[in-house]
Design an enzyme around this catalytic site. Structure first.
Site, PDB file in Angstrom:
ATOM      1  N   ARG A 200     -22.632  -6.899 -46.683  1.00 30.42           N
ATOM      2  CA  ARG A 200     -23.406  -8.133 -46.839  1.00 30.42           C
ATOM      3  C   ARG A 200     -22.800  -9.044 -47.911  1.00 30.42           C
ATOM      4  O   ARG A 200     -23.541  -9.712 -48.639  1.00 30.42           O
ATOM      5  CB  ARG A 200     -24.866  -7.836 -47.163  1.00 30.42           C
ATOM      6  CG  ARG A 200     -25.587  -7.020 -46.111  1.00 30.42           C
ATOM      7  CD  ARG A 200     -25.986  -7.904 -44.934  1.00 30.42           C
ATOM      8  NE  ARG A 200     -27.036  -7.305 -44.149  1.00 30.42           N
ATOM      9  CZ  ARG A 200     -28.303  -7.685 -44.189  1.00 30.42           C
ATOM     10  NH1 ARG A 200     -28.679  -8.658 -44.952  1.00 30.42           N
ATOM     11  NH2 ARG A 200     -29.191  -7.098 -43.438  1.00 30.42           N
TER      12      ARG A 200
ATOM     13  N   ARG B  31     -27.352 -14.276 -49.472  1.00 28.65           N
ATOM     14  CA  ARG B  31     -28.193 -15.137 -50.318  1.00 28.65           C
ATOM     15  C   ARG B  31     -27.964 -15.043 -51.814  1.00 28.65           C
ATOM     16  O   ARG B  31     -28.453 -15.871 -52.566  1.00 28.65           O
ATOM     17  CB  ARG B  31     -29.668 -14.872 -50.002  1.00 28.65           C
ATOM     18  CG  ARG B  31     -30.105 -15.523 -48.705  1.00 28.65           C
ATOM     19  CD  ARG B  31     -31.388 -14.934 -48.221  1.00 28.65           C
ATOM     20  NE  ARG B  31     -31.184 -13.498 -47.997  1.00 28.65           N
ATOM     21  CZ  ARG B  31     -32.128 -12.657 -47.622  1.00 28.65           C
ATOM     22  NH1 ARG B  31     -33.351 -13.096 -47.433  1.00 28.65           N
ATOM     23  NH2 ARG B  31     -31.859 -11.393 -47.428  1.00 28.65           N
TER      24      ARG B  31
ATOM     25  N   ARG C  15     -26.730 -22.282 -45.453  1.00 32.06           N
ATOM     26  CA  ARG C  15     -27.821 -21.781 -44.610  1.00 32.06           C
ATOM     27  C   ARG C  15     -28.849 -22.879 -44.343  1.00 32.06           C
ATOM     28  O   ARG C  15     -29.410 -22.959 -43.248  1.00 32.06           O
ATOM     29  CB  ARG C  15     -28.456 -20.589 -45.327  1.00 32.06           C
ATOM     30  CG  ARG C  15     -29.736 -20.050 -44.755  1.00 32.06           C
ATOM     31  CD  ARG C  15     -29.476 -19.214 -43.532  1.00 32.06           C
ATOM     32  NE  ARG C  15     -30.723 -18.666 -43.015  1.00 32.06           N
ATOM     33  CZ  ARG C  15     -31.607 -19.354 -42.312  1.00 32.06           C
ATOM     34  NH1 ARG C  15     -31.372 -20.625 -42.009  1.00 32.06           N
ATOM     35  NH2 ARG C  15     -32.714 -18.791 -41.879  1.00 32.06           N
TER      36      ARG C  15
ATOM     37  N   ASP D 230     -25.012 -11.038 -37.006  1.00 32.28           N
ATOM     38  CA  ASP D 230     -26.084 -10.077 -37.282  1.00 32.28           C
ATOM     39  C   ASP D 230     -26.109  -9.043 -36.169  1.00 32.28           C
ATOM     40  O   ASP D 230     -25.678  -9.328 -35.044  1.00 32.28           O
ATOM     41  CB  ASP D 230     -27.446 -10.779 -37.377  1.00 32.28           C
ATOM     42  CG  ASP D 230     -28.470  -9.883 -38.069  1.00 32.28           C
ATOM     43  OD1 ASP D 230     -28.516  -9.886 -39.301  1.00 32.28           O
ATOM     44  OD2 ASP D 230     -29.198  -9.150 -37.361  1.00 32.28           O
TER      45      ASP D 230
ATOM     46  N   TYR E  27     -35.465  -1.741 -33.541  1.00 35.88           N
ATOM     47  CA  TYR E  27     -35.941  -3.132 -33.656  1.00 35.88           C
ATOM     48  C   TYR E  27     -36.507  -3.619 -32.328  1.00 35.88           C
ATOM     49  O   TYR E  27     -37.530  -4.291 -32.274  1.00 35.88           O
ATOM     50  CB  TYR E  27     -34.798  -4.062 -34.081  1.00 35.88           C
ATOM     51  CG  TYR E  27     -34.560  -4.115 -35.566  1.00 35.88           C
ATOM     52  CD1 TYR E  27     -35.426  -4.821 -36.405  1.00 35.88           C
ATOM     53  CD2 TYR E  27     -33.479  -3.474 -36.142  1.00 35.88           C
ATOM     54  CE1 TYR E  27     -35.207  -4.883 -37.766  1.00 35.88           C
ATOM     55  CE2 TYR E  27     -33.254  -3.523 -37.513  1.00 35.88           C
ATOM     56  CZ  TYR E  27     -34.126  -4.235 -38.318  1.00 35.88           C
ATOM     57  OH  TYR E  27     -33.915  -4.273 -39.665  1.00 35.88           O
TER      58      TYR E  27
HETATM   59  O1  CP3 Z   1     -21.390 -10.404 -45.183  1.00 35.51           O
HETATM   60  C1  CP3 Z   1     -22.058  -9.842 -44.295  1.00 35.51           C
HETATM   61  O2  CP3 Z   1     -22.066  -8.606 -44.167  1.00 35.51           O
HETATM   62  C2  CP3 Z   1     -22.867 -10.734 -43.416  1.00 35.51           C
HETATM   63  C3  CP3 Z   1     -23.011 -10.308 -42.022  1.00 35.51           C
HETATM   64  C4  CP3 Z   1     -24.251  -9.463 -41.752  1.00 35.51           C
HETATM   65  C5  CP3 Z   1     -25.604  -9.915 -41.761  1.00 35.51           C
HETATM   66  N1  CP3 Z   1     -26.395  -8.888 -41.305  1.00 35.51           N
HETATM   67  C6  CP3 Z   1     -26.068 -11.255 -42.132  1.00 35.51           C
HETATM   68  C7  CP3 Z   1     -27.485 -11.479 -42.469  1.00 35.51           C
HETATM   69  C8  CP3 Z   1     -24.261  -8.110 -41.376  1.00 35.51           C
HETATM   70  C9  CP3 Z   1     -23.098  -7.137 -41.288  1.00 35.51           C
HETATM   71  C10 CP3 Z   1     -25.628  -7.787 -41.085  1.00 35.51           C
HETATM   72  C11 CP3 Z   1     -26.032  -6.464 -40.592  1.00 35.51           C
HETATM   73  C12 CP3 Z   1     -27.457  -6.172 -40.419  1.00 35.51           C
HETATM   74  N2  CP3 Z   1     -28.465  -6.989 -39.991  1.00 35.51           N
HETATM   75  C13 CP3 Z   1     -28.007  -4.864 -40.573  1.00 35.51           C
HETATM   76  C14 CP3 Z   1     -27.216  -3.637 -40.922  1.00 35.51           C
HETATM   77  C15 CP3 Z   1     -26.873  -3.572 -42.376  1.00 35.51           C
HETATM   78  C16 CP3 Z   1     -28.019  -3.234 -43.262  1.00 35.51           C
HETATM   79  O3  CP3 Z   1     -28.232  -4.000 -44.209  1.00 35.51           O
HETATM   80  O4  CP3 Z   1     -28.664  -2.209 -43.058  1.00 35.51           O
HETATM   81  C17 CP3 Z   1     -29.381  -4.947 -40.301  1.00 35.51           C
HETATM   82  C18 CP3 Z   1     -30.384  -3.815 -40.373  1.00 35.51           C
HETATM   83  C19 CP3 Z   1     -29.664  -6.302 -39.915  1.00 35.51           C
HETATM   84  C20 CP3 Z   1     -30.956  -6.875 -39.494  1.00 35.51           C
HETATM   85  C21 CP3 Z   1     -31.396  -7.920 -40.428  1.00 35.51           C
HETATM   86  N3  CP3 Z   1     -30.866  -9.192 -40.470  1.00 35.51           N
HETATM   87  C22 CP3 Z   1     -32.382  -7.824 -41.412  1.00 35.51           C
HETATM   88  C23 CP3 Z   1     -33.203  -6.580 -41.706  1.00 35.51           C
HETATM   89  C24 CP3 Z   1     -32.470  -9.074 -42.025  1.00 35.51           C
HETATM   90  C25 CP3 Z   1     -33.492  -9.510 -43.039  1.00 35.51           C
HETATM   91  C26 CP3 Z   1     -33.313  -8.834 -44.305  1.00 35.51           C
HETATM   92  C27 CP3 Z   1     -32.438  -9.657 -45.139  1.00 35.51           C
HETATM   93  O5  CP3 Z   1     -31.525  -9.105 -45.766  1.00 35.51           O
HETATM   94  O6  CP3 Z   1     -32.736 -10.863 -45.202  1.00 35.51           O
HETATM   95  C28 CP3 Z   1     -31.465  -9.910 -41.467  1.00 35.51           C
HETATM   96  C29 CP3 Z   1     -31.140 -11.293 -41.843  1.00 35.51           C
HETATM   97  C30 CP3 Z   1     -29.737 -11.529 -42.350  1.00 35.51           C
HETATM   98  N4  CP3 Z   1     -28.589 -11.039 -41.775  1.00 35.51           N
HETATM   99  C31 CP3 Z   1     -29.373 -12.331 -43.469  1.00 35.51           C
HETATM  100  C32 CP3 Z   1     -27.972 -12.301 -43.544  1.00 35.51           C
HETATM  101  C33 CP3 Z   1     -27.108 -13.022 -44.543  1.00 35.51           C
HETATM  102  C34 CP3 Z   1     -30.334 -13.107 -44.360  1.00 35.51           C
HETATM  103  C35 CP3 Z   1     -31.047 -14.152 -43.556  1.00 35.51           C
HETATM  104  C36 CP3 Z   1     -30.957 -15.552 -44.120  1.00 35.51           C
HETATM  105  O7  CP3 Z   1     -29.988 -15.920 -44.803  1.00 35.51           O
HETATM  106  O8  CP3 Z   1     -31.892 -16.314 -43.826  1.00 35.51           O
END
Ligand code: CP3
Length: 344
Positions: A30, A34, A43, A80, A156
């Site tokens: 990640r 943020r 974003r 994602d 999910y």
């Molecule tokens: O640099 C990176 O790794 C970005 C790419 C990336 C994102 N999500 C962007 C994201 C990757 C590799 C993921 C994987 C992801 N997404 C996982 C597996 C990794 C882990 O953390 O366990 C999972 C379970 C998800 C599902 C998901 N997406 C969740 C649970 C959430 C909300 C929780 C959170 O961290 O906000 C997201 C949203 C998300 N995916 C964001 C980002 C940058 C934040 C949303 C935003 O900016 O509005």
């Protein structure tokens, strides 16, 4: 990619091929997100998080942001794991401050899922982002593509949200045929999704099985190991040679079996897993600094980094966190982490 000369291959790729490299290459799960003010600004330009993921220009910029700040050894595609259910026709949206929501399959008698081939068409902007990121990166910086593990994505889709996975687990017992079929659809779609990323320029691939925790051994074998082994076999069948990192977060004592039976090329360890967890010594390992240390910084961070370096000093090792960086981490602490790993 650079030629095959040993010194020219990027450190991350050398480690994934089983070499020990000192200091170890580092990237951060990640790493685009943020905790970076420039990410938050970017974003705010997209209507929704999925629009953001499907905009090749915005996704490319987000993936490059952390590399402009820190001398990281890899970039990761900005996307994602939930684009796959979206592409299969299930409604996916993100609630500010809460996380993802989907129309849950639980409660529906018939689970209607789109065809993998059609899903791939919807995912075309993701592959365009891969091409653009690859083109913008220096040749010596590998690009990591990814997908969610079949069980994690299925949970999910079943529950419609994160949180505890009790409902998903109950459904795996109650409707075994439906759940296994869902996993099969995810195996095929995710294999094609990974293959398309590799074709577009991803040098290495990671499977994020974030919800491998809490399963009895027989269920772990059924919903994690079998589908992951099938996914990797299918990716290879599609002609992909890029190394694959498996990250079964929370697998606990099942991690060695996961590593052995799925044929991953490297294993990501979550924060709780020690390096000696029955994993073979030659297997490349990735991990596993506690992400909370990037919130704290200071001596605790320095000590944590030393402990991880020392634990993996005999392994082919990729330095990473044990889970994703949190929004309350500071860019200063991330900069310090990279410096500590690179300069001691
Ligand atoms: O640099 C990176 O790794 C970005 C790419 C990336 C994102 N999500 C962007 C994201 C990757 C590799 C993921 C994987 C992801 N997404 C996982 C597996 C990794 C882990 O953390 O366990 C999972 C379970 C998800 C599902 C998901 N997406 C969740 C649970 C959430 C909300 C929780 C959170 O961290 O906000 C997201 C949203 C998300 N995916 C964001 C980002 C940058 C934040 C949303 C935003 O900016 O509005």
């Amino acid at each position: 990619m650079p030629g095959s000369d040993r010194s020219e291959r990027p450190a991350l790729i050398r480690v994934l091929q089983g070499e020990r490299v000192d200091p170890p290459p580092i990237w951060i799960m990640r790493q685009a997100g943020r905790y970076l003010p420039e990410y938050r600004e970017l974003r705010s330009r997209a209507k929704s998080f999925l629009d953001f993921c499907y905009s090749p220009a915005l996704a490319t910029e987000a993936a490059l942001q952390p590399l402009r700040r820190f001398p990281l050894d890899a970039a990761i595609l900005f996307s994602d794991i939930l684009v796959v259910p979206d592409a299969l026709g299930q409604k996916v949206w993100f609630v500010e401050g809460e996380g993802p929501r989907l129309d849950p399959l639980i409660g529906q008698d018939q689970w209607r899922l789109g065809a993998p081939e059609k899903a791939l068409q919807r995912l075309a902007p993701v592959y365009e982002a891969v091409e653009r990121i690859r083109a913008a990166l220096p040749a010596e910086t590998p690009l990591i593509g990814f997908c969610g593990g079949p069980w994690t994505v299925a949970t999910y889709m079943l529950q419609g949200r994160g949180g505890d996975k009790d409902e998903a687990r109950r459904t795996a017992y109650q409707r075994p045929e439906d759940v296994d079929r869902l996993l099969d659809v995810l195996v095929e779609t995710s294999a094609q999704h990974l293959a398309a990323q590799a074709k577009a320029g991803a040098d290495c691939l990671q499977i994020f099985e974030s919800w491998a925790e809490g399963l009895p051994a027989h269920l772990f074998a059924r919903v994690i190991i079998r589908p992951t082994a099938a996914l990797i076999k299918r990716v290879r069948q599609l002609g992909v040679t890029a190394p694959i990192i498996g990250f079964p977060r929370g697998a606990g004592l099942m991690i060695a079996e996961y590593a052995k039976l799925t044929e991953v090329n490297a294993i990501g360890l979550d924060t709780s897993v020690p390096s000696y967890s029955g994993l073979s010594s030659g297997l490349p390992k990735q991990g596993n600094l506690d992400p909370q240390l990037l919130v704290l910084g200071g001596d605790a961070l320095a000590q944590g980094v030393r402990a991880v370096l020392s634990q993996f000093r005999r392994d082919p090792h990729i330095f990473n966190l044990g889970h994703g960086v949190t929004p309350d981490a500071t860019p200063e602490n991330v900069a310090r982490l990279v410096e500590l790993v690179k300069c001691g």
